[in-house]
Design a protein around this motif. Sequence first.
Motif, PDB file in Angstrom:
ATOM      1  N   SER A 228       7.773 -11.454   6.392  1.00  0.00           N
ATOM      2  CA  SER A 228       6.633 -12.304   6.035  1.00  0.00           C
ATOM      3  C   SER A 228       5.327 -11.577   6.301  1.00  0.00           C
ATOM      4  CB  SER A 228       6.678 -13.615   6.827  1.00  0.00           C
ATOM      5  OG  SER A 228       7.818 -14.379   6.481  1.00  0.00           O
ATOM      6  N   TYR A 229       5.301 -10.845   7.406  1.00  0.00           N
ATOM      7  CA  TYR A 229       4.107 -10.071   7.732  1.00  0.00           C
ATOM      8  C   TYR A 229       3.868  -8.983   6.690  1.00  0.00           C
ATOM      9  CZ  TYR A 229       0.959  -6.912  10.129  1.00  0.00           C
ATOM     10  OH  TYR A 229      -0.108  -6.108  10.438  1.00  0.00           O
ATOM     11  N   ILE A 230       4.922  -8.254   6.346  1.00  0.00           N
ATOM     12  CA  ILE A 230       4.812  -7.192   5.348  1.00  0.00           C
ATOM     13  C   ILE A 230       4.258  -7.750   4.036  1.00  0.00           C
ATOM     14  CG2 ILE A 230       6.142  -5.648   3.856  1.00  0.00           C
ATOM     15  CD1 ILE A 230       8.013  -5.153   6.234  1.00  0.00           C
ATOM     16  N   LYS A 231       4.810  -8.867   3.593  1.00  0.00           N
ATOM     17  CA  LYS A 231       4.374  -9.442   2.323  1.00  0.00           C
ATOM     18  C   LYS A 231       2.904  -9.852   2.382  1.00  0.00           C
ATOM     19  CE  LYS A 231       5.497 -12.928  -1.157  1.00  0.00           C
ATOM     20  NZ  LYS A 231       6.413 -14.050  -1.536  1.00  0.00           N
ATOM     21  N   ALA A 232       2.510 -10.490   3.485  1.00  0.00           N
ATOM     22  CA  ALA A 232       1.118 -10.922   3.617  1.00  0.00           C
ATOM     23  C   ALA A 232       0.175  -9.724   3.600  1.00  0.00           C
ATOM     24  CB  ALA A 232       0.948 -11.717   4.906  1.00  0.00           C
ATOM     25  N   LEU A 233       0.562  -8.648   4.253  1.00  0.00           N
ATOM     26  CA  LEU A 233      -0.287  -7.460   4.323  1.00  0.00           C
ATOM     27  C   LEU A 233      -0.378  -6.761   2.980  1.00  0.00           C
ATOM     28  CD1 LEU A 233      -1.831  -5.777   6.562  1.00  0.00           C
ATOM     29  CD2 LEU A 233       0.146  -4.250   6.487  1.00  0.00           C
ATOM     30  N   LEU A 234       0.740  -6.494   2.357  1.00  0.00           N
ATOM     31  CA  LEU A 234       0.755  -5.717   1.121  1.00  0.00           C
ATOM     32  C   LEU A 234       0.092  -6.453  -0.038  1.00  0.00           C
ATOM     33  CD1 LEU A 234       2.610  -3.977   2.861  1.00  0.00           C
ATOM     34  CD2 LEU A 234       4.125  -3.733   0.902  1.00  0.00           C
ATOM     35  N   THR A 235       0.149  -7.787  -0.010  1.00  0.00           N
ATOM     36  CA  THR A 235      -0.448  -8.564  -1.102  1.00  0.00           C
ATOM     37  C   THR A 235      -1.844  -9.073  -0.756  1.00  0.00           C
ATOM     38  OG1 THR A 235       0.612 -10.608  -0.326  1.00  0.00           O
ATOM     39  CG2 THR A 235       1.815  -9.297  -1.955  1.00  0.00           C
ATOM     40  N   ARG A 236      -2.353  -8.679   0.387  1.00  0.00           N
ATOM     41  CA  ARG A 236      -3.694  -9.068   0.795  1.00  0.00           C
ATOM     42  C   ARG A 236      -4.722  -8.550  -0.209  1.00  0.00           C
ATOM     43  NH1 ARG A 236      -7.370 -12.001   4.085  1.00  0.00           N
ATOM     44  NH2 ARG A 236      -9.193 -10.691   4.509  1.00  0.00           N
ATOM     45  N   ARG A 237      -5.643  -9.423  -0.630  1.00  0.00           N
ATOM     46  CA  ARG A 237      -6.732  -9.005  -1.503  1.00  0.00           C
ATOM     47  C   ARG A 237      -7.961  -8.730  -0.635  1.00  0.00           C
ATOM     48  NH1 ARG A 237      -7.753  -8.897  -6.852  1.00  0.00           N
ATOM     49  NH2 ARG A 237      -5.793  -9.986  -7.294  1.00  0.00           N
ATOM     50  N   ASN A 238      -8.417  -7.519  -0.655  1.00  0.00           N
ATOM     51  CA  ASN A 238      -9.551  -7.109   0.152  1.00  0.00           C
ATOM     52  C   ASN A 238     -10.789  -7.934  -0.213  1.00  0.00           C
ATOM     53  OD1 ASN A 238     -11.851  -5.557   1.183  1.00  0.00           O
ATOM     54  ND2 ASN A 238     -10.386  -3.902   1.537  1.00  0.00           N
ATOM     55  N   THR A 239     -11.391  -8.573   0.776  1.00  0.00           N
ATOM     56  CA  THR A 239     -12.536  -9.445   0.513  1.00  0.00           C
ATOM     57  C   THR A 239     -13.804  -8.675   0.168  1.00  0.00           C
ATOM     58  OG1 THR A 239     -13.003  -9.515   2.899  1.00  0.00           O
ATOM     59  CG2 THR A 239     -11.657 -11.298   1.987  1.00  0.00           C
ATOM     60  N   ILE A 240     -13.808  -7.374   0.395  1.00  0.00           N
ATOM     61  CA  ILE A 240     -14.977  -6.561   0.056  1.00  0.00           C
ATOM     62  C   ILE A 240     -14.822  -5.946  -1.328  1.00  0.00           C
ATOM     63  CG2 ILE A 240     -16.408  -4.592   0.733  1.00  0.00           C
ATOM     64  CD1 ILE A 240     -15.413  -5.028   3.603  1.00  0.00           C
ATOM     65  N   THR A 241     -13.662  -5.376  -1.603  1.00  0.00           N
ATOM     66  CA  THR A 241     -13.457  -4.659  -2.868  1.00  0.00           C
ATOM     67  C   THR A 241     -12.809  -5.519  -3.944  1.00  0.00           C
ATOM     68  OG1 THR A 241     -11.237  -3.888  -2.269  1.00  0.00           O
ATOM     69  CG2 THR A 241     -13.106  -2.530  -1.556  1.00  0.00           C
ATOM     70  N   GLY A 242     -12.125  -6.582  -3.533  1.00  0.00           N
ATOM     71  CA  GLY A 242     -11.416  -7.412  -4.501  1.00  0.00           C
ATOM     72  C   GLY A 242     -10.083  -6.853  -4.934  1.00  0.00           C
ATOM     73  N   ILE A 243      -9.613  -5.781  -4.299  1.00  0.00           N
ATOM     74  CA  ILE A 243      -8.376  -5.128  -4.705  1.00  0.00           C
ATOM     75  C   ILE A 243      -7.269  -5.409  -3.691  1.00  0.00           C
ATOM     76  CG2 ILE A 243      -8.915  -2.944  -3.546  1.00  0.00           C
ATOM     77  CD1 ILE A 243      -7.705  -1.466  -5.905  1.00  0.00           C
ATOM     78  N   GLU A 244      -6.073  -5.709  -4.175  1.00  0.00           N
ATOM     79  CA  GLU A 244      -4.946  -5.929  -3.277  1.00  0.00           C
ATOM     80  C   GLU A 244      -4.561  -4.619  -2.600  1.00  0.00           C
ATOM     81  OE1 GLU A 244      -1.655  -7.753  -5.263  1.00  0.00           O
ATOM     82  OE2 GLU A 244      -2.612  -9.729  -5.333  1.00  0.00           O
ATOM     83  N   TYR A 245      -4.118  -4.716  -1.353  1.00  0.00           N
ATOM     84  CA  TYR A 245      -3.747  -3.516  -0.618  1.00  0.00           C
ATOM     85  C   TYR A 245      -2.699  -2.695  -1.374  1.00  0.00           C
ATOM     86  CZ  TYR A 245      -6.051  -5.307   3.664  1.00  0.00           C
ATOM     87  OH  TYR A 245      -6.949  -5.756   4.606  1.00  0.00           O
ATOM     88  N   ARG A 246      -1.731  -3.360  -1.957  1.00  0.00           N
ATOM     89  CA  ARG A 246      -0.661  -2.635  -2.641  1.00  0.00           C
ATOM     90  C   ARG A 246      -1.149  -1.887  -3.876  1.00  0.00           C
ATOM     91  NH1 ARG A 246       2.935  -7.655  -5.135  1.00  0.00           N
ATOM     92  NH2 ARG A 246       1.205  -8.878  -5.979  1.00  0.00           N
ATOM     93  N   ASN A 247      -2.355  -2.209  -4.327  1.00  0.00           N
ATOM     94  CA  ASN A 247      -2.921  -1.549  -5.507  1.00  0.00           C
ATOM     95  C   ASN A 247      -4.065  -0.611  -5.170  1.00  0.00           C
ATOM     96  OD1 ASN A 247      -1.180  -2.939  -7.262  1.00  0.00           O
ATOM     97  ND2 ASN A 247      -2.555  -4.700  -7.361  1.00  0.00           N
ATOM     98  N   ASP A 248      -4.288  -0.357  -3.881  1.00  0.00           N
ATOM     99  CA  ASP A 248      -5.434   0.443  -3.473  1.00  0.00           C
ATOM    100  C   ASP A 248      -5.015   1.870  -3.123  1.00  0.00           C
ATOM    101  OD1 ASP A 248      -7.747   1.525  -2.420  1.00  0.00           O
ATOM    102  OD2 ASP A 248      -8.299  -0.294  -1.333  1.00  0.00           O
ATOM    103  N   PRO A 249      -5.446   2.857  -3.898  1.00  0.00           N
ATOM    104  CA  PRO A 249      -5.068   4.247  -3.628  1.00  0.00           C
ATOM    105  C   PRO A 249      -5.744   4.833  -2.390  1.00  0.00           C
ATOM    106  CG  PRO A 249      -6.576   4.146  -5.479  1.00  0.00           C
ATOM    107  CD  PRO A 249      -6.245   2.728  -5.136  1.00  0.00           C
ATOM    108  N   THR A 250      -6.701   4.097  -1.800  1.00  0.00           N
ATOM    109  CA  THR A 250      -7.256   4.550  -0.524  1.00  0.00           C
ATOM    110  C   THR A 250      -6.154   4.623   0.531  1.00  0.00           C
ATOM    111  OG1 THR A 250      -9.358   3.490  -1.070  1.00  0.00           O
ATOM    112  CG2 THR A 250      -9.026   4.094   1.222  1.00  0.00           C
ATOM    113  N   ILE A 251      -5.157   3.764   0.377  1.00  0.00           N
ATOM    114  CA  ILE A 251      -4.002   3.792   1.286  1.00  0.00           C
ATOM    115  C   ILE A 251      -3.083   4.924   0.849  1.00  0.00           C
ATOM    116  CG2 ILE A 251      -2.001   2.513   2.128  1.00  0.00           C
ATOM    117  CD1 ILE A 251      -3.678  -0.063   1.627  1.00  0.00           C
TER     118      ILE A 251
END
Length: 445
Positions: free
Chosen positions: A194-217
Amino acid sequence: MVKQSRKKMVGGNGMMIYPVLGFASCIALVYMSFGDIMVVNLQRGEESLLSFVKRNGTHLMVDGKVFYVNGWNSYWLMDQAVDHFSRPRVREILQNGAKMGLTVCRTWAFNDGAYNALQFFPGRFDERVFKALDHVIYEAGRQKIRLLLSLVNNLNAYGGKSQYVKWAWEEGVGLSSSNDSFFFDPSIRHYFKSYIKALLTRRNTITGIEYRNDPTIFAWELMNEPRCISDPSGDSLQDWIEEMSMFVKSIDNNHLLTVGLEGFYGPKSQKGPIINPGPWAAELGSDFIRNSKLSTIDFTSVHIYPDQWFHFKLEFEEKLKYVSKWMISHIEDGDKELKKPVMFTEFGLSNLNKNFRHPDRERFYKTVLDIVYKSALEKKSGAGAFAWQFLVAGMKEYNDDFGFVPAETPYASRLMTEHSCRLASIQGILSSQKDNLKNVCSVRQ
């Protein structure tokens, strides 16, 4: 989008305005397809983003070129980003890393049940702390530094697996009070998923991009230094790695994934008696080869701590010889056995040694970086190394016997910058490094 009538729409001059609608539809389609990228570019004010790092056999790849990592650890970024008075430290360390040409920072993407907890109960999060992690990722992107994000700790610091076990025990669903039940208790596995899912699908409130879609990671790390001592056969940990790595990949196939291993060989490994720092290392429930072979694991992780590992006094020169043997053995594994990149995600020399001298730490760092450079020259699997740990001034409470402030440690800054230049001489200066390295490295652009 507002639903429209299916009637024909006519302009004021009686002409059909289907072309206008068609154009608008194209714009909407582009936004829906690339909205995340558009949002983050608007936020950063940049012309282009970092690219996702991929793997091709034993090499990491970015923009179609081999990518060698010169990185560092600052595990404290999220914690420091929570409060406004300490938040500038995040930018400062990322800027310092960028000035040295460093490309990836390894940091914690967890804080379970502790002070400034991100997750204060299974599946329940402090939005204030999540926004702090949003800021870390955003700031890293601005400085063109990628992040290796670890998902949980084997140790008790910042909660760790013991906090998950405590939660399950308090809820009356835990199978055992042993910390190792983290790996085999179904309820705890559910908590962690549940934690993994919440983190990976989190939408960044500054950039608007989900963590799983952010190449910064740059990549995800399942756990910092996993050990399951109660099952030295390694079966419990292996089963957990299989399940969790498959789960991560089912949500996010953009990012690389590693386990977070220290690199010890298991009880059935022929290398164990020769390479491990002692018999104890084969009894921790982990196995470098077995754990890293899984198809869902993209690169290996290895740590280097000769000060901690040997239960007898080892002279400094002997430590350096052991470090070379340890690293070369794992690079050989990456080339021949695993066919995957090998990352030395932590290395450090303690200042608590009786005869500690900064020139010794300098030689230790140089030994590690030289082996990575030699591997890169020979196109072998050694893909990079991460120093443990870098801080900024005024953070003594976060320091340990391995950390230091690069800005106050000239030899460290010099070594790390020189290593960035050496790697750039092989792969070229990356677009993310140009602003910082173009005036200090005489290499091809």
